[in-house]
Structure formats: C-alpha cells, structure tokens
Design an enzyme around this catalytic site. Structure first.
Site, mmCIF file in Angstrom:
data_model
loop_
_atom_site.group_PDB
_atom_site.id
_atom_site.type_symbol
_atom_site.label_atom_id
_atom_site.label_comp_id
_atom_site.label_asym_id
_atom_site.label_seq_id
_atom_site.Cartn_x
_atom_site.Cartn_y
_atom_site.Cartn_z
ATOM 1 N N GLU A 53 0.844 -1.194 0.000
ATOM 2 C CA GLU A 53 0.000 0.000 0.000
ATOM 3 C C GLU A 53 0.878 1.242 0.000
ATOM 4 O O GLU A 53 1.568 1.524 0.980
ATOM 5 C CB GLU A 53 -0.908 -0.002 1.230
ATOM 6 N N ARG A 79 0.389 10.392 0.599
ATOM 7 C CA ARG A 79 0.767 11.444 1.551
ATOM 8 C C ARG A 79 1.906 12.302 1.034
ATOM 9 O O ARG A 79 2.298 13.264 1.691
ATOM 10 C CB ARG A 79 1.178 10.827 2.886
ATOM 11 N N LYS A 124 -11.168 -1.629 6.360
ATOM 12 C CA LYS A 124 -9.976 -1.282 7.128
ATOM 13 C C LYS A 124 -10.435 -0.783 8.498
ATOM 14 O O LYS A 124 -11.349 0.038 8.582
ATOM 15 C CB LYS A 124 -9.194 -0.193 6.405
#
Length: 215
Positions: free
Chosen positions: A47, A51, A135
């Site tokens: 993943e 950011r 998640k």
C-alpha cells in the site's frame, strides 16, 4: 529491463498476505527497489499512501517494473484519488474513512477496496451497502483487538484489515482473530532504512512479517 505487472486484480485484499506494508515514499526512485525487497521477503501486497507528491509516480513504477507486487493506493479520500491511482496502476484502494461519494467512486473503480471504519455504526452502514471487507483504523487508538473481538459475534460477516499502531509484536494477536484477514503496518519499512536505501534490511523485516501465523 522493464516488465509488466499482471493485469488481473485480486478478488480480496485481505487474503493476499498476512501483512500489508504501508509505505510512504518521498522519492519515487526508491519505489522499485523497495517493492522488490518487500516481494522478496514474502509481502506482495504493498500500500503506497497518497501522503507525498511522489506517490503516484511510485505506484506507476511499481506497477510497471515489479511484476511480483500487487500495488495499491492508501489514504484515498476523494474520487479524484480513485481515478488517478487506478490509472497509475493501483490494483486495490484503501481509505482511512468513507463517505457515500467516495464509496461509490471506489465501487465503480473495478478494483478491490477497503473503506476505513472505527465505529460499530460505520461497520453496519457498510454492511447495509453490501460491503463486508473493511480497514479498521486507527486500530490501536480505536480499541485494538478487544474491540474487534467484541464485533465478531454481532457482526460476523464483517472482515477487517486493522492498521494504525500495529507492530511485529502485536500483529499476531490481531491475526488470531477470526474477523481479521490481514494487518497493515509500516514497521518493515522503517524511515531510516528507506533513507539509507538499506533494502537488505527491508527484505529481512518483510520476511519476519510474512512468517506471522494465526495463533
């Protein structure tokens, strides 16, 4: 030499590996050697979080040059993120939370996705919409294993990838839960190892993570 990643998308993110590395990259040039180290260590699902400005280029590079990797996008919080990352080669999507607008965009993307939840009401709302894989974030701050264990009886159809504050030491207790398919974490990609480009160390840490079993 550049190789193409497999075209097929996974049917479930939760069943790819016991641990999904959560990667933050400042330099897209590090993406391919980092991904190769993780795959060599037994962690194919990677993943890459949105950011940093390098994230899209990192996803694109891994998708095109590391055929053993199943690269996904994390910190997906808008429909634009969905379309941009899938176009770059992301084969799964992970969000820290969800709205109806974001959920519809992820459903329309054609790739598996894990919308983020931290409350029972959010889980029930997703189940109402036919979503059973989620998640759990931020895992440790939101109640950890005790919270997930409490959810398993009333909501047995929900399965989770807990992420947030999980370590090599705490991961096995999560993986022992019946409603946990995998965990997300960043301990196998420590910032100093990435800064030093110590890919051998990353591979060793990935191998430790991939060896984690279910109690």
């Amino acid at each position: 030499m550049t190789s193409s990643a497999p075209s097929a998308v996974p049917s479930s993110v939760l069943d790819l590996a016991p641990v999904v590395p959560v990667v933050v990259l400042e330099d897209a040039a590090d993406a391919v050697p980092l991904a190769r180290a993780l795959v060599a260590g037994g962690l194919p699902a990677i993943e890459v979080t949105l950011r940093t400005a390098a994230a899209l280029d990192a996803i694109r590079a891994i998708a095109s040059e590391v055929p053993g990797a199943v690269v996904g996008a994390g910190t997906v919080i808008s429909p634009a993120h969905v379309t941009g990352t899938v176009a770059a080669g992301a084969r799964f999507l992970v969000s820290p939370g969800w709205t109806d607008v974001l959920l519809e965009a992820m459903k329309a993307s054609g790739v598996p996705f894990l919308p983020g939840v931290s409350t029972t009401s959010e889980v029930v709302a997703l189940l109402e919409r036919g979503i059973t894989e989620m998640k759990f974030f931020p895992a440790e701050a939101a109640g950890g294993t005790a919270y997930l264990k409490a959810l398993s009886s009333p909501l047995p159809q929900a399965r989770f990838c807990p992420t947030g504050g999980i370590s090599l030491a705490s991961a096995p207790s999560y993986l022992a839960l019946h409603n946990v398919g995998c965990v997300g974490g960043s301990w196998m990609v420590p910032a100093d190892a990435v800064a030093d480009r110590d890919w051998a160390r990353v591979e060793r840490l990935a191998a430790e993570a991939s060896a984690l079993g279910r109690g």
